[in-house]
Design a protein around this motif. Structure first.
Motif, PDB file in Angstrom:
ATOM      1  N   GLY A  63       4.946  -7.391  -4.524  1.00 22.79           N
ATOM      2  CA  GLY A  63       5.014  -6.138  -3.780  1.00 22.79           C
ATOM      3  C   GLY A  63       3.715  -5.738  -3.118  1.00 22.79           C
ATOM      4  O   GLY A  63       3.565  -4.591  -2.683  1.00 22.79           O
ATOM      5  N   ARG A  64       2.770  -6.653  -3.001  1.00 22.93           N
ATOM      6  CA  ARG A  64       1.488  -6.362  -2.358  1.00 22.93           C
ATOM      7  C   ARG A  64       1.667  -6.337  -0.847  1.00 22.93           C
ATOM      8  O   ARG A  64       2.484  -7.067  -0.276  1.00 22.93           O
ATOM      9  CB  ARG A  64       0.463  -7.422  -2.754  1.00 22.93           C
ATOM     10  CG  ARG A  64      -0.964  -7.148  -2.277  1.00 22.93           C
ATOM     11  CD  ARG A  64      -1.924  -8.156  -2.878  1.00 22.93           C
ATOM     12  NE  ARG A  64      -3.281  -8.008  -2.363  1.00 22.93           N
ATOM     13  CZ  ARG A  64      -4.173  -7.144  -2.824  1.00 22.93           C
ATOM     14  NH1 ARG A  64      -3.836  -6.343  -3.824  1.00 22.93           N
ATOM     15  NH2 ARG A  64      -5.391  -7.069  -2.317  1.00 22.93           N
ATOM     16  N   GLY A  65       0.908  -5.476  -0.156  1.00 23.11           N
ATOM     17  CA  GLY A  65       0.962  -5.399   1.297  1.00 23.11           C
ATOM     18  C   GLY A  65       0.582  -6.716   1.946  1.00 23.11           C
ATOM     19  O   GLY A  65      -0.128  -7.533   1.359  1.00 23.11           O
ATOM     20  N   GLN A  66       1.033  -6.914   3.189  1.00 23.49           N
ATOM     21  CA  GLN A  66       0.827  -8.185   3.885  1.00 23.49           C
ATOM     22  C   GLN A  66      -0.034  -8.003   5.137  1.00 23.49           C
ATOM     23  O   GLN A  66      -0.146  -6.901   5.684  1.00 23.49           O
ATOM     24  CB  GLN A  66       2.173  -8.798   4.281  1.00 23.49           C
ATOM     25  CG  GLN A  66       3.149  -8.991   3.145  1.00 23.49           C
ATOM     26  CD  GLN A  66       2.721 -10.066   2.157  1.00 23.49           C
ATOM     27  OE1 GLN A  66       1.695 -10.722   2.335  1.00 23.49           O
ATOM     28  NE2 GLN A  66       3.496 -10.252   1.103  1.00 23.49           N
ATOM     29  N   PHE A 203      -5.207  -0.001  -0.380  1.00 19.83           N
ATOM     30  CA  PHE A 203      -4.023   0.239   0.442  1.00 19.83           C
ATOM     31  C   PHE A 203      -2.927  -0.801   0.180  1.00 19.83           C
ATOM     32  O   PHE A 203      -1.761  -0.578   0.507  1.00 19.83           O
ATOM     33  CB  PHE A 203      -4.384   0.201   1.923  1.00 19.83           C
ATOM     34  CG  PHE A 203      -5.494   1.145   2.300  1.00 19.83           C
ATOM     35  CD1 PHE A 203      -5.290   2.512   2.334  1.00 19.83           C
ATOM     36  CD2 PHE A 203      -6.751   0.658   2.594  1.00 19.83           C
ATOM     37  CE1 PHE A 203      -6.312   3.380   2.659  1.00 19.83           C
ATOM     38  CE2 PHE A 203      -7.792   1.507   2.926  1.00 19.83           C
ATOM     39  CZ  PHE A 203      -7.572   2.874   2.954  1.00 19.83           C
ATOM     40  N   LEU A 204      -3.304  -1.935  -0.373  1.00 18.44           N
ATOM     41  CA  LEU A 204      -2.394  -3.075  -0.496  1.00 18.44           C
ATOM     42  C   LEU A 204      -1.635  -3.131  -1.812  1.00 18.44           C
ATOM     43  O   LEU A 204      -0.663  -3.871  -1.932  1.00 18.44           O
ATOM     44  CB  LEU A 204      -3.183  -4.386  -0.332  1.00 18.44           C
ATOM     45  CG  LEU A 204      -3.829  -4.624   1.031  1.00 18.44           C
ATOM     46  CD1 LEU A 204      -4.836  -5.765   0.937  1.00 18.44           C
ATOM     47  CD2 LEU A 204      -2.776  -4.947   2.071  1.00 18.44           C
ATOM     48  N   ARG A 205      -2.036  -2.369  -2.810  1.00 15.51           N
ATOM     49  CA  ARG A 205      -1.493  -2.538  -4.164  1.00 15.51           C
ATOM     50  C   ARG A 205       0.002  -2.287  -4.265  1.00 15.51           C
ATOM     51  O   ARG A 205       0.678  -2.900  -5.077  1.00 15.51           O
ATOM     52  CB  ARG A 205      -2.242  -1.621  -5.130  1.00 15.51           C
ATOM     53  CG  ARG A 205      -3.681  -2.055  -5.357  1.00 15.51           C
ATOM     54  CD  ARG A 205      -4.431  -1.044  -6.194  1.00 15.51           C
ATOM     55  NE  ARG A 205      -5.867  -1.279  -6.121  1.00 15.51           N
ATOM     56  CZ  ARG A 205      -6.777  -0.321  -6.197  1.00 15.51           C
ATOM     57  NH1 ARG A 205      -6.407   0.936  -6.342  1.00 15.51           N
ATOM     58  NH2 ARG A 205      -8.064  -0.621  -6.122  1.00 15.51           N
ATOM     59  N   GLY A 206       0.557  -1.390  -3.480  1.00 15.27           N
ATOM     60  CA  GLY A 206       1.995  -1.152  -3.523  1.00 15.27           C
ATOM     61  C   GLY A 206       2.427  -0.382  -4.755  1.00 15.27           C
ATOM     62  O   GLY A 206       1.626   0.214  -5.485  1.00 15.27           O
ATOM     63  N   ALA A 230      18.426  -9.642  -8.974  1.00 15.40           N
ATOM     64  CA  ALA A 230      17.066  -9.283  -8.577  1.00 15.40           C
ATOM     65  C   ALA A 230      16.928  -7.776  -8.544  1.00 15.40           C
ATOM     66  O   ALA A 230      17.880  -7.054  -8.195  1.00 15.40           O
ATOM     67  CB  ALA A 230      16.734  -9.869  -7.215  1.00 15.40           C
ATOM     68  N   GLU A 231      15.747  -7.307  -8.908  1.00 13.27           N
ATOM     69  CA  GLU A 231      15.504  -5.867  -8.901  1.00 13.27           C
ATOM     70  C   GLU A 231      14.068  -5.600  -8.487  1.00 13.27           C
ATOM     71  O   GLU A 231      13.140  -6.267  -8.956  1.00 13.27           O
ATOM     72  CB  GLU A 231      15.755  -5.291 -10.295  1.00 13.27           C
ATOM     73  CG  GLU A 231      15.555  -3.789 -10.368  1.00 13.27           C
ATOM     74  CD  GLU A 231      15.787  -3.270 -11.772  1.00 13.27           C
ATOM     75  OE1 GLU A 231      14.850  -2.716 -12.359  1.00 13.27           O
ATOM     76  OE2 GLU A 231      16.910  -3.457 -12.283  1.00 13.27           O
ATOM     77  N   GLY A 232      13.883  -4.642  -7.604  1.00 14.92           N
ATOM     78  CA  GLY A 232      12.544  -4.283  -7.163  1.00 14.92           C
ATOM     79  C   GLY A 232      12.429  -2.798  -6.945  1.00 14.92           C
ATOM     80  O   GLY A 232      13.430  -2.074  -6.906  1.00 14.92           O
ATOM     81  N   ALA A 233      11.194  -2.341  -6.828  1.00 14.36           N
ATOM     82  CA  ALA A 233      10.938  -0.925  -6.583  1.00 14.36           C
ATOM     83  C   ALA A 233      11.462  -0.538  -5.206  1.00 14.36           C
ATOM     84  O   ALA A 233      11.257  -1.255  -4.223  1.00 14.36           O
ATOM     85  CB  ALA A 233       9.445  -0.639  -6.679  1.00 14.36           C
ATOM     86  N   SER A 234      12.138   0.592  -5.128  1.00 12.82           N
ATOM     87  CA  SER A 234      12.672   1.068  -3.852  1.00 12.82           C
ATOM     88  C   SER A 234      11.747   2.141  -3.304  1.00 12.82           C
ATOM     89  O   SER A 234      11.607   3.213  -3.898  1.00 12.82           O
ATOM     90  CB  SER A 234      14.087   1.629  -4.054  1.00 12.82           C
ATOM     91  OG  SER A 234      14.599   2.133  -2.847  1.00 12.82           O
ATOM     92  N   TYR A 238       6.155   1.491   0.978  1.00 11.72           N
ATOM     93  CA  TYR A 238       5.426   0.309   0.508  1.00 11.72           C
ATOM     94  C   TYR A 238       6.361  -0.873   0.321  1.00 11.72           C
ATOM     95  O   TYR A 238       7.535  -0.682  -0.010  1.00 11.72           O
ATOM     96  CB  TYR A 238       4.701   0.624  -0.815  1.00 11.72           C
ATOM     97  CG  TYR A 238       3.594   1.621  -0.649  1.00 11.72           C
ATOM     98  CD1 TYR A 238       2.312   1.224  -0.294  1.00 11.72           C
ATOM     99  CD2 TYR A 238       3.842   2.984  -0.831  1.00 11.72           C
ATOM    100  CE1 TYR A 238       1.292   2.154  -0.130  1.00 11.72           C
ATOM    101  CE2 TYR A 238       2.827   3.922  -0.659  1.00 11.72           C
ATOM    102  CZ  TYR A 238       1.562   3.508  -0.313  1.00 11.72           C
ATOM    103  OH  TYR A 238       0.541   4.418  -0.146  1.00 11.72           O
ATOM    104  N   PRO A 239       5.843  -2.093   0.539  1.00 14.91           N
ATOM    105  CA  PRO A 239       4.453  -2.465   0.834  1.00 14.91           C
ATOM    106  C   PRO A 239       4.080  -2.214   2.290  1.00 14.91           C
ATOM    107  O   PRO A 239       4.944  -2.196   3.179  1.00 14.91           O
ATOM    108  CB  PRO A 239       4.421  -3.955   0.515  1.00 14.91           C
ATOM    109  CG  PRO A 239       5.818  -4.413   0.771  1.00 14.91           C
ATOM    110  CD  PRO A 239       6.702  -3.283   0.343  1.00 14.91           C
TER     111      PRO A 239
END
Length: 588
Positions: A63-66, A203-206, A230-234, A238-239
């Protein structure tokens, strides 16, 4: 028993009964609410946590920024399909195990040994190749519990690169401890360790990654009908996405040229002539952001590290002498090949004879510039350097950016030097300094930016590596506007800047850069060679700085090739030409 005592016992029993009822109601409410309301920072409920205890999870995307280049092409974040093994109580039968092993490029015995010993899920990445088709076919032919082909997010494309400015990530518990919230940021989380990954880390940590879960019971038997999910933060924000100034097409072509020429040590910086932005920045030797050897040091960005500049520093001396009124165009000097003191001589042993100031610049006459150095004071030289953006960090920076800490886009940047503060500045020191030796050091970024300063009639810009950060929903988090550097020394005059640009053209048409006359664009520049030592052996740092095309400058370039054997071909000039030819082809 008295009536009063009976009343007291009654009231005590009533109070105890009331407390018991309230406690029971509270426990019931907690059990009901926690089943449907989040208990953790990630928003999971008690029911979900109970199921999670029977699931085996593996991280697909942290989930880190790109990062993307100036054209929106990805610099980080590449999806890669990998076969993944989950711990299960029963492995496939021999037939299916053989099929899987064949498709995975191993033996059934090796696969069985690995799989049966798993405590946590593990992806298969033996050959480092993304073989999605083969892996999916293996899954289809030998579909079995505990085996999935899943999309993992690789941060970097793989292999070695010259993008030290981008940097790398690593597990740094010390940094996480300073952040302060272990629920949001576990100690195992990877954070920026160098480059933009480090300077923009906050800024990238998400807000959390995406994991794949495989449901099993208490005996690690797959739960029927559930399988993998699969499950991720909504989060709509971010990211984030960071847009850089770099053209990745140019960057990769330039890395290819550097590798083809077998440049062992050094750097190349390409700046946009109009705004001073960094179009490409290559550091050599290359590094692998996935496999870092801190002691080897190739992760360090040589483009922002200071080195002895040699004769490219004559540009500063010429500017300072002109600005101080200590010389003028057309002044004639005499070069016999020897300066006559301090053990200094000209590179041309027989001398240049009678030579004008502009010819002395074009032909890099040491006698001319040692003479000018002794005419100048230490303050005049330092002032001239400051006016051209030297002896200071020039990369984009801003104090208390967005209400936080000071932000310097360029990690590891050094400011360079002109004089040793503890040294004695006498005539010999001034003469040697004028030749770009003694204590003078300059970074390739500063050298390229000096050229941009001349193209901007003396105005020093602050090179950017990032222009914007956007949230996930495309709204803007932060803009990084063009900055100019306004030091207390002022700037050189437009007239002096114009003269130096013209003299840089003379270098190519009538001086030390005549090998560039056949380039695809008409070019202008200045060469330099600085004497140094490595391992006790005499070596040279070779430089070439310049711009092109002359009539309508598009790029300013600085090339540094370090630790070349004395008397060897001037590799920096060749690399400068090949860089400019590539840029000409890119723009045609």
């Amino acid at each position: 028993m008295s009536l009063l005592r009976k009343k007291r016992i009654f009231y005590i029993l009533m109070a105890f009964t009331l407390v018991t009822v309230l406690f029971a109601v509270r426990i019931a409410w907690i059990q009901w609410a926690s089943a449907y309301k989040p208990l953790t920072a990630s928003g999971r409920t008690m029911n979900e946590l109970a199921v999670r205890q029977r699931e085996e999870g593996i991280l697909l995307d942290p989930g880190r920024g790109q990062f993307v280049d100036r054209n929106g092409q990805p610099l980080t974040g590449f999806t890669r399909w990998r076969p993944t093994l989950f711990p299960v109580s029963e492995l496939p039968d021999k037939e299916h195990l053989n099929i899987l092993a064949d498709r995975l490029g191993t033996t059934s015995d090796e696969l069985k040994t690995l799989w049966s010993s798993l405590k946590v899920p593990q992806h298969w990445d033996r050959d480092g190749q993304d073989k999605k088709k083969e892996y999916v076919e293996a899954w289809a032919v030998a579909a079995t519990d505990g085996f999935e082909v899943l999309p993992f997010m690789d941060r970097y494309p793989g292999g070695t690169t010259g993008k030290q400015w981008l940097g790398y990530v690593a597990q740094r518990p010390d940094t996480i401890m300073k952040i302060g919230n272990p629920r949001l940021f576990p100690l195992t989380m990877q954070v920026g360790a160098s480059g933009l990954e480090r300077t923009l880390d906050r800024f990238l940590r998400g807000t959390g990654g995406t994991r794949a879960y495989y449901s099993v019971d208490g005996k690690k038997r797959p739960l029927p009908g559930i399988g993998t999910r699969a499950e991720g933060a909504s989060n709509r924000y971010y990211p984030v996405q960071v847009r850089t100034t770099v053209d990745n097409g140019i960057q990769e072509r330039l890395e290819g040229i550097v590798e083809q020429m077998d440049v062992r040590e050094g750097a190349v910086v390409v700046l946009d002539a109009k705004q001073g932005d960094i179009v490409s920045m290559v550091s050599r030797p290359f590094f692998d952001p996935v496999h870092i050897d801190l002691e080897e040091g190739n992760w360090s960005n040589r483009a922002v590290k200071a080195a002895a500049p040699g004769s490219i520093f004559k540009t500063v001396i010429a500017a300072a002498a002109l600005e101080e009124g200590l010389t003028h165009p057309g002044e004639v000097f005499h070069c016999s090949g020897h300066y006559g003191k301090y053990g200094l001589s000209c590179w041309k042993k027989e001398g240049h004879g009678h030579i004008t100031l502009e010819q002395g610049f074009a032909r890099s006459c040491n006698v001319v510039f040692a003479t000018l150095g002794e005419r100048l004071s230490a303050d005049s030289v330092a002032r001239g350097a400051a006016k051209l953006g030297l002896n200071q960090k020039v990369g984009w920076n801003e104090s208390h950016f967005m209400g936080g800490d000071d932000l310097h886009q360029l990690d590891q940047e050094e400011k360079g030097t002109v004089f040793n503060p503890a040294g004695v500045v006498d005539g010999g020191a001034l003469a040697q300094t004028a030749l770009g030796q003694r204590d003078v050091t300059v970074t390739p970024l500063q050298a390229a930016n000096l050229v941009v300063t001349l193209l901007h009639d003396g105005q020093v810009t602050s090179p950017r590596l990032v222009t914007q950060i956007r949230y996930r929903d495309e709204s803007v988090m932060a803009n990084f506007p063009v900055h100019t550097i306004r030091g207390n020394q002022g700037q050189i005059s437009a007239r002096t800047a114009r003269l130096l640009r013209e003299w840089m053209r003379l270098v190519v048409t009538d001086g030390t850069g005549r090998t560039l006359a056949q380039a695809k664009w008409p070019l202008a520049g200045k060469s330099g060679t600085a004497q140094t030592k490595k391992g006790g052996k005499a070596m040279n740092h070779q430089w070439f700085i310049g711009y092109g095309p002359v009539s309508n400058p598009k790029y300013a370039v600085a090339v540094l090739v370090q630790n070349r054997p004395t008397g060897s071909e001037h590799q920096a000039a060749v690399l400068f030409r090949r860089t400019m030819d590539m840029l000409a082809e890119q723009g045609s």
